[in-house]
Design a protein around this motif. Structure first.
Motif, PDB file in Angstrom:
ATOM      1  N   LEU A 182      -2.911 -16.642   4.227  1.00  0.00           N
ATOM      2  CA  LEU A 182      -3.228 -17.245   5.583  1.00  0.00           C
ATOM      3  C   LEU A 182      -4.415 -16.620   6.451  1.00  0.00           C
ATOM      4  O   LEU A 182      -5.400 -17.535   6.829  1.00  0.00           O
ATOM      5  CB  LEU A 182      -2.092 -17.455   6.449  1.00  0.00           C
ATOM      6  CG  LEU A 182      -1.452 -18.747   6.442  1.00  0.00           C
ATOM      7  CD1 LEU A 182      -0.482 -18.858   5.089  1.00  0.00           C
ATOM      8  CD2 LEU A 182      -0.196 -18.800   7.456  1.00  0.00           C
ATOM      9  N   THR A 183      -4.336 -15.321   6.401  1.00  0.00           N
ATOM     10  CA  THR A 183      -5.403 -14.523   7.341  1.00  0.00           C
ATOM     11  C   THR A 183      -6.588 -14.252   6.520  1.00  0.00           C
ATOM     12  O   THR A 183      -7.614 -14.092   7.126  1.00  0.00           O
ATOM     13  CB  THR A 183      -4.830 -13.395   7.948  1.00  0.00           C
ATOM     14  OG1 THR A 183      -4.414 -12.440   6.852  1.00  0.00           O
ATOM     15  CG2 THR A 183      -3.557 -13.413   8.871  1.00  0.00           C
ATOM     16  N   SER A 184      -6.402 -14.042   5.146  1.00  0.00           N
ATOM     17  CA  SER A 184      -7.750 -13.655   4.261  1.00  0.00           C
ATOM     18  C   SER A 184      -7.955 -12.199   4.891  1.00  0.00           C
ATOM     19  O   SER A 184      -9.099 -11.775   4.482  1.00  0.00           O
ATOM     20  CB  SER A 184      -8.888 -14.565   4.707  1.00  0.00           C
ATOM     21  OG  SER A 184      -8.715 -15.696   4.099  1.00  0.00           O
ATOM     22  N   GLU A 185      -7.325 -11.678   5.030  1.00  0.00           N
ATOM     23  CA  GLU A 185      -7.209  -9.904   5.477  1.00  0.00           C
ATOM     24  C   GLU A 185      -7.472  -9.325   4.273  1.00  0.00           C
ATOM     25  O   GLU A 185      -7.006  -9.489   3.231  1.00  0.00           O
ATOM     26  CB  GLU A 185      -6.054  -9.345   6.333  1.00  0.00           C
ATOM     27  CG  GLU A 185      -6.091  -9.707   7.539  1.00  0.00           C
ATOM     28  CD  GLU A 185      -6.996  -9.257   8.402  1.00  0.00           C
ATOM     29  OE1 GLU A 185      -7.918  -8.365   8.105  1.00  0.00           O
ATOM     30  OE2 GLU A 185      -7.305  -9.939   9.664  1.00  0.00           O
ATOM     31  N   ASN A 186      -8.353  -8.285   4.628  1.00  0.00           N
ATOM     32  CA  ASN A 186      -8.491  -7.132   3.335  1.00  0.00           C
ATOM     33  C   ASN A 186      -7.693  -6.133   3.225  1.00  0.00           C
ATOM     34  O   ASN A 186      -6.789  -5.833   4.150  1.00  0.00           O
ATOM     35  CB  ASN A 186      -9.994  -6.303   3.691  1.00  0.00           C
ATOM     36  CG  ASN A 186     -11.355  -7.403   3.549  1.00  0.00           C
ATOM     37  OD1 ASN A 186     -11.163  -8.760   3.300  1.00  0.00           O
ATOM     38  ND2 ASN A 186     -12.301  -7.163   4.069  1.00  0.00           N
ATOM     39  N   LEU A 187      -7.376  -5.558   1.926  1.00  0.00           N
ATOM     40  CA  LEU A 187      -6.743  -4.334   1.630  1.00  0.00           C
ATOM     41  C   LEU A 187      -7.803  -3.433   0.944  1.00  0.00           C
ATOM     42  O   LEU A 187      -8.198  -3.898  -0.007  1.00  0.00           O
ATOM     43  CB  LEU A 187      -5.500  -4.660   0.707  1.00  0.00           C
ATOM     44  CG  LEU A 187      -4.398  -5.427   1.227  1.00  0.00           C
ATOM     45  CD1 LEU A 187      -3.179  -5.657   0.501  1.00  0.00           C
ATOM     46  CD2 LEU A 187      -3.791  -4.484   2.466  1.00  0.00           C
ATOM     47  N   THR A 188      -7.875  -2.244   1.454  1.00  0.00           N
ATOM     48  CA  THR A 188      -8.689  -1.380   0.944  1.00  0.00           C
ATOM     49  C   THR A 188      -8.204  -0.182   0.137  1.00  0.00           C
ATOM     50  O   THR A 188      -7.159   0.259   0.493  1.00  0.00           O
ATOM     51  CB  THR A 188      -9.882  -0.983   2.045  1.00  0.00           C
ATOM     52  OG1 THR A 188      -9.092  -0.071   2.886  1.00  0.00           O
ATOM     53  CG2 THR A 188     -10.699  -1.924   2.758  1.00  0.00           C
ATOM     54  N   GLY A 189      -8.886   0.208  -0.813  1.00  0.00           N
ATOM     55  CA  GLY A 189      -8.549   1.616  -1.390  1.00  0.00           C
ATOM     56  C   GLY A 189      -7.232   1.604  -1.645  1.00  0.00           C
ATOM     57  O   GLY A 189      -6.567   0.878  -2.575  1.00  0.00           O
ATOM     58  N   ALA A 190      -6.594   2.594  -1.288  1.00  0.00           N
ATOM     59  CA  ALA A 190      -5.098   3.042  -1.685  1.00  0.00           C
ATOM     60  C   ALA A 190      -4.032   2.016  -1.252  1.00  0.00           C
ATOM     61  O   ALA A 190      -2.847   1.799  -1.965  1.00  0.00           O
ATOM     62  CB  ALA A 190      -4.603   4.527  -0.894  1.00  0.00           C
ATOM     63  N   ASN A 191      -4.537   1.157  -0.270  1.00  0.00           N
ATOM     64  CA  ASN A 191      -3.644   0.276   0.335  1.00  0.00           C
ATOM     65  C   ASN A 191      -3.319  -0.778  -0.804  1.00  0.00           C
ATOM     66  O   ASN A 191      -2.497  -1.681  -0.509  1.00  0.00           O
ATOM     67  CB  ASN A 191      -3.901  -0.369   1.542  1.00  0.00           C
ATOM     68  CG  ASN A 191      -3.348   0.592   2.796  1.00  0.00           C
ATOM     69  OD1 ASN A 191      -2.193   0.349   3.018  1.00  0.00           O
ATOM     70  ND2 ASN A 191      -4.078   1.421   3.345  1.00  0.00           N
ATOM     71  N   ALA A 192      -4.470  -1.152  -1.593  1.00  0.00           N
ATOM     72  CA  ALA A 192      -4.334  -2.225  -2.593  1.00  0.00           C
ATOM     73  C   ALA A 192      -3.066  -1.662  -3.482  1.00  0.00           C
ATOM     74  O   ALA A 192      -2.227  -2.695  -4.188  1.00  0.00           O
ATOM     75  CB  ALA A 192      -5.310  -2.398  -3.533  1.00  0.00           C
TER      76      ALA A 192
END
Length: 462
Positions: A182-192
């Motif tokens: 819904l938000t299209s928020e990003n996950l970067t680096g290690a959080n992916a």
């Protein structure tokens, strides 16, 4: 069930000969998306090259491992070439039909990858969004790096999370998938990696050496797919150099509890109300999330929520067939052209899109604006996939990180302390980096210590 079809995908006159590069090294086959200046967006020309190679390699005894990667340092694949699709849609029904045909081609490739019968590894090095997610998220191995930026950004452009997101996102723990959709928020680096989007985390400088090592792998003819993947799993981990200390787990603790509280609701109105009611340490996050949701296409947000509710029961083949119908509907909806042209505008700041309907508040529950997108259209041909393979759960998900369900099962199987449970998962994963961090977070949030100091699972209705 049949595993082949008469459907043939091949290059046509006018396709760019250099937009995808292929390489063979011993048993390794690599596919490199080669449009780095544009962040390697996926188009029909690229798909028409990739599919025949994958078909050829799946049949070959010489091809042991397939790696999908992107050229340059900025992106694996930033998505489909949506600008071209938006231009086509403005030509009317014929242009919209051609756009729908692109999605049919893309989803055939994504389904083929999701059901591929050779080890397939995606290097999610750099921006991995939209169409790039379709090339990676269904793979048994998905490697994030310090440059990874993952998102399904479709609600920003008046579209919906496609490329099989209807299958992957609802199967994520709690309401994380709904939140991301819904938000299209990003996950970067290690959080992916921490979230389970990626199965491994390596530094980008390790990838060339990993490729060379993968090329040297030899499998006995009688090895099962699981045995081959187990060897690859250990090989990838040989190149792990640690997770970054300056990037803690994002979707954890109180924030994760708030995501589950708010985004588990059954309607957009209930989600908005839940966000408005957040207090304490997650109040600022909730306020920011409300601002974000109100910037997204209201139609897209409503469709994405319905997707997350119904997609969890779809098989992988059913997912792509249904997504093709939804995509065709969106090609006729004005929000897609509006969203794409606004996002690609050279104006700064970017102009505000004129969505139809304009706001979330303008949508009444009785409007059912998502419903038409899930109805089959007679004028949209049923998607013919490249094989007849199907499943309801990922067959090789055990090669990813432990899920909440995995931890819950172990907690309930035997009486153990939290430390004993964590150590058991680390043992099962042969010491893979990051596993203890992931399991510790789940245990801290979802278990309590009983009178004997043993872990007991916390059920929401208790």
């Amino acid at each position: 069930m049949s595993t082949s079809t008469n459907e043939v995908v091949k290059e046509i006159e006018g396709d760019d000969p250099e937009d995808v590069l292929f390489n063979n090294l011993y048993g390794l086959r690599t596919i490199e998306l080669n449009r780095p200046r544009k962040l390697n967006p996926l188009n029909a020309s690229m798909i028409r090259k990739i599919v025949p190679r994958l078909v050829e390699w799946e049949k070959s005894n010489m091809a042991n491992v397939i790696v999908m990667k992107g050229a340059g340092e900025r992106a694996f694949c930033a998505g489909g070439d949506v600008y071209e699709l938006a231009q086509q849609n403005q030509e009317g029904p014929e242009g919209q039909k051609r756009s729908s045909e692109f999605f049919a081609l893309e989803y055939k490739l994504d389904h083929y990858i999701a059901t591929y019968q050779k080890p397939y590894i995606a290097f999610m090095d750099g921006i991995t969004m939209g169409g790039g997610v379709g090339l990676s998220i269904h793979a048994p191995f998905r490697i994030a790096t310090e440059r990874t930026v993952f998102a399904m950004p479709e609600t920003r452009i008046g579209f919906f999370p496609d490329v099989g997101a209807s299958f992957f996102l609802p199967r994520m723990a709690g309401a994380i998938g709904t939140y991301l959709a819904l938000t299209s928020e990003n996950l970067t680096g290690a959080n992916a990696f921490y979230s389970g989007v990626a199965t491994h985390y390596l530094h980008s400088t390790s990838l060339p050496n990993l490729e060379s090592r993968l090329a040297e792998l030899r499998f006995k003819d009688y090895y099962t797919m699981e045995e081959r993947l187990a060897i690859i799993e250990m090989t990838i981990e040989e190149y792990a150099t640690g997770l970054p200390h300056n990037e803690p787990m994002l979707l954890a603790g109180e924030l994760r509890k708030a995501i589950d509280r708010c985004f588990s609701k059954s309607s957009i109105g209930e989600i908005v109300t839940a966000l408005q009611q957040e207090e304490g340490p997650t109040k600022a996050w909730a306020e920011k999330t409300l601002v974000t949701l109100n910037k997204r296409s209201p139609t897209s947000v409503h469709v994405a929520l319905e997707q997350m509710r119904v997609g969890k029961s779809w098989s992988i083949a059913e997912t792509f067939r249904k997504e093709h119908q939804i995509a065709a509907r969106f090609m006729r909806h004005p929000d897609f052209v509006e969203g794409v042209t606004t996002q690609l505008s050279r104006e700064r700041p970017l102009p505000t899109p004129k969505w139809q309907p304009a706001t979330l508040e303008a949508v009444e529950p009785s409007d059912n604006i998502a419903e038409p997108f899930f109805q089959e259209s007679e004028d949209v041909p049923k998607l013919k996939l490249l094989n007849g393979r199907d499943y309801i759960e990922y067959p090789y998900r055990s090669f990813g990180v432990p899920t909440e369900k995995d931890v819950e099962d172990l907690v309930n199987q035997a009486t153990r302390t939290r430390r004993e449970i964590r150590d058991e998962f680390v043992r099962r994963k042969k010491g893979r980096q990051g596993i203890s961090t992931i399991v510790d977070e789940i245990l801290a949030r979802k278990t309590r210590n009983d009178a004997n100091g043993k872990a007991a699972w916390i059920y929401e209705d208790n």
